[in-house]
Design a protein around this motif. Sequence first.
Motif, short mmCIF file in Angstrom:
data_model
loop_
_atom_site.label_atom_id
_atom_site.label_comp_id
_atom_site.label_asym_id
_atom_site.label_seq_id
_atom_site.Cartn_x
_atom_site.Cartn_y
_atom_site.Cartn_z
N ARG A 64 0.37 -1.31 -0.27
CA ARG A 64 0.19 -0.07 0.03
C ARG A 64 0.96 1.47 0.11
O ARG A 64 0.94 2.54 -0.53
N LEU A 82 1.08 4.30 -2.88
CA LEU A 82 0.56 5.74 -2.34
C LEU A 82 2.12 6.75 -2.55
O LEU A 82 1.83 7.77 -3.00
N ASP A 135 -9.63 3.57 -2.24
CA ASP A 135 -9.50 4.31 -0.98
C ASP A 135 -8.39 4.62 -0.99
O ASP A 135 -8.26 5.67 -0.24
N GLU A 182 -9.70 8.06 -1.97
CA GLU A 182 -9.65 8.27 -0.50
C GLU A 182 -8.67 9.22 -0.20
O GLU A 182 -8.81 10.21 0.76
N GLN A 183 -7.96 8.10 0.32
CA GLN A 183 -6.57 9.33 1.94
C GLN A 183 -6.38 10.39 0.66
O GLN A 183 -5.93 11.22 2.32
N ARG A 189 -8.10 13.14 0.99
CA ARG A 189 -8.30 13.30 2.43
C ARG A 189 -7.09 14.13 3.00
O ARG A 189 -7.01 15.03 4.10
N GLU A 190 -5.87 14.09 2.41
CA GLU A 190 -4.77 14.29 2.82
C GLU A 190 -5.00 16.04 2.17
O GLU A 190 -4.01 16.95 2.04
#
Length: 594
Positions: free
Chosen positions: A233, A237, A272, A275-276, A279-280
């Motif tokens: 993950r 990212l 997701d 999504e992260q 949010r950041e």
Amino acid sequence: MISSDGFGRLVVALVTVCGAVASGNFRATSPTPADFVVLHGRIYTVNLQQRWAEALAISGDKIVAVGSEKEIAEYRGPRTQTIDAAGQVVLPGFTDSHNHFLEGSLSLDEPDLNDARSPSDVRQILKNYESSHPGSGWVFGQGWSYNTFGTSGLPDKRMLDEIFPSRPVYLESFDGHTGWVNNKALALAHITRDTPDPPTGKIVRDASTKDATGVLKEDARHLVKSLIPLPSREDKLASLRKGLALANQYGLVRVHAAGEPPDTFGDFFDLDLFEQLRREGHLTVRFYVSRVIDPPELASEELASLENARNRYHDEWISVGAAKFFLDGVIEAHTAAMLSPYSDDPRISGSTLWAADKFNLAVAELDRRGFQIFTHAIGDRAVRLALDAYQRAELANGRRDARHRIEHIEIVSSEDIPRFASLNVIASMQPLHAYPDAGVWSLHVGTEREKLGFAWNSLQKAGARLAFGSDWEVVTMNPWPGIQCAVTRQTDEGQPKGGWIPEQRISVAQAIAGYTIGAAYAGHRETMEGSLEPGKLADLVIVSQNPFEIDPLRIGKTEVILTMVGGRVVYRSTDERSPSRSTARNIPGAPSNP
């Protein structure tokens, strides 16, 4: 005070106009002050009602006015920030209509063979990679071209065995349809001379020994590819952050993710992760996502996955609304489905990955549920099958504003060209795929069919709507080389003279439209994106040269000076060598050049 030296410098400053307020220059009916105004630009709006303007105003994430310097001056207030375009061209932000963004982002740290023009180039790139990345783990890379390996169009395992005798290697072709592996990888996959071909793939074998040569076509790739450990993950990212920065540098504001298979990198394109990033505050490109539907038929779990994802992701930044089918392969590997046999091998005409009846049923069901459909169809037989299925779905479910799409369309029958307009099917194409070094491609299709190769002009004249993209990581997601190729159909060196199939060239304005308003229409977003008009999202780029005035063979060298997405500056150049951009670092809140 606004700074401008008249030599094309880009300046952003906080403008204070208290004196104007005190002197009463603002009438009671003056517009609400904007957050940004863009002044002194050559603004190409892509709006047919107002093609060119000098300035525009932005409040929040929307454009509120487009017009003359005098008209936009009324939108300046004490807190308005001014972007001085200093005579440079301003365009709508670009949409990449066909992109494999997660795969492309991960590829940024892998051996890249896209620039290799000969076997010796390939060898040197791989040797350099081995020197800089020692170890025993998998070597995974992409980008090799069929033309690099002569008339056969195919490499073999010997070079890889020499460079990587003990490490497994998997290198994917530039189009993503053929794998090149070494003996170590074949052994790990238990591929021998007795291993049968998968139903929709081919293990290429030596004619005399029957041993695997190291080339795996279509689904045979997964015999090896499935063994490669998935990235973590955090790896994904980190790669996505690099990919987003690169997209911002190229002026992209939206990406159509053209079928990220859930079994490759996790559940449904790892949404997701996005999504992260949102949010950041790091999600600086909008995404419209499609899901791959695998043959032989539409499965209930695929429908459930699509429905659940659409219910969860349906906003401006992350939306799921489409299904993606692969109908055929590629011309270079003889796997694209053709109406008549390949010119260099009359025994072969390619095959479809879906049976027509199963494909028709799947399309009709997805259409009934309101999903848009992307269909990979490169050969003229696959294109016809896709058009037939869309027409059947319309008859079964009634006509609606579906805007189903066919992706790639490298060869199309003249009889099928008018059907795009009559069925309102989007021609989603990638101009840089037609970069004219296609010796193997031309050999396979023959001179007669070649006339309708990458037939942008013929499709557009017949009323089809074009949407342009890159197919990254197949080629760069930088739109400018694609625009140059669409306009010239020549190599960077100007070959062939007059262009390859020159009657299929299009104008600069038409090419830009393919990456802006055409792409927005293809994603059902033309009322909010794709042109610089009041009420639309404030997505724009300022570029280093005027593509309408320069030598067309220089268009690909155009650089983005500034990218704005929804009223937020997400990129500005910091190239100190260019006087026109040396002050761009003064733009508040913008990330640096990646």
